[in-house]
Design an enzyme around this catalytic site. Structure first.
Site, short mmCIF file in Angstrom:
data_model
loop_
_atom_site.label_atom_id
_atom_site.label_comp_id
_atom_site.label_asym_id
_atom_site.label_seq_id
_atom_site.Cartn_x
_atom_site.Cartn_y
_atom_site.Cartn_z
N GLY A 160 19.37 -29.97 37.78
CA GLY A 160 19.13 -30.60 39.07
C GLY A 160 20.14 -31.70 39.30
CG ASP A 161 18.76 -35.25 41.17
OD1 ASP A 161 17.98 -34.96 40.23
OD2 ASP A 161 18.43 -35.96 42.12
CD GLU A 162 16.12 -35.69 35.54
OE1 GLU A 162 15.11 -36.18 36.04
OE2 GLU A 162 16.12 -35.15 34.42
#
Length: 185
Positions: A32-34
Site C-alpha cells: 500500500g502506502d507503507e
C-alpha cells in the site's frame, strides 16, 4: 487520479526517502502506502530523531506528478533494537503500534514505541475477541432455538410463509426486535 499516478507517487516517495537517509540505511515498501526504513549503526537514540525529522521534511514538500500537485502527510512509528523487540516481527509490530499512535496524534508526526502501547493493543484485542466470542455464542444459541416446524410451505406453484413459525423462538418473545439485536450483536 488513477493507478498510474499512484505508482508514480510511490516511486517519487521512495526517492525522497532515499535522499533523507544515509547510505547504510535500508528502505523498503511494506505494501500500500507503507514504507519501512531500517537505520543502521546508530551512535545514540537521538540520531533517530534527526533522520525522522529529515524524512518528514522531505515528505512535506508537494509532489508534482502529471500536472497535479499532491501533498502527503506521514506518520512514523519508531521501534529500537533490542529495547523494543529482538526479532524482526516484534520490531515491525511495535513500530506499527507506534505509527498508529502517531496517526492519532496528528499527521506529519512520529512516535517512539512504548510498552503502554503494547498493553493498549493487547487490551483492545482482548475486548474484540470477547465481543466476537459473545457474538458467535449468541448466534449459535439463536440458531439452536429455531423452531423445528417448516418456515415455508409449498402448495402448487405458490410459496407461503407460516407466520407462526417463520421467526426463531428468540424473536417470538415479549422483547422488541432491537433488544434482541443488541443481545445478539
Amino acid at each position: 487520479l488513477g493507478h498510474e499516478t499512484g505508482d508514480k507517487l510511490l516511486v517519487d516517495t521512495a526517492a525522497r526517502l532515499k535522499t533523507a537517509t544515509r547510505e547504510i540505511d535500508t528502505i523498503g515498501r511494506l505494501g500500500g502506502d507503507e514504507f519501512i526504513v531500517l537505520l543502521g549503526c546508530l551512535q545514540a537514540s537521538s540520531d533517530v530523531r534527526l533522520v525522522v525529522e529529515n524524512l518528514l521534511e522531505q515528505l512535506r514538500s508537494p509532489f508534482h506528478i502529471d500536472g497535479h500537485e499532491l501533498v502527503l502527510t506521514a506518520s512514523i512509528g519508531i521501534a529500537m533494537f533490542p529495547e523494543d523487540g529482538e526479532t524482526p516481527s516484534e520490531l515491525l509490530r511495535n513500530a506499527d503500534s507506534a505509527m498508529y499512535h502517531a496517526k492519532r496524534s496528528g499527521r506529519n508526526a512520529y512516535s517512539y514505541f512504548t510498552d503502554s502501547m503494547n498493553r493498549d493493543v493487547s487490551r483492545r484485542l482482548q475486548v474484540e475477541e470477547q465481543m466476537h466470542g459473545n457474538h458467535r455464542r449468541k448466534r449459535q444459541h439463536w440458531s439452536l432455538r429455531r423452531s423445528k416446524k417448516p418456515a415455508a410451505t409449498i402448495s402448487g406453484q405458490r410459496i407461503s410463509r407460516n407466520p407462526k413459525t417463520w421467526a426463531p423462538s428468540a424473536l417470538r418473545s415479549s422483547r422488541s426486535r432491537s433488544e434482541i439485536d443488541r443481545e445478539l450483536y
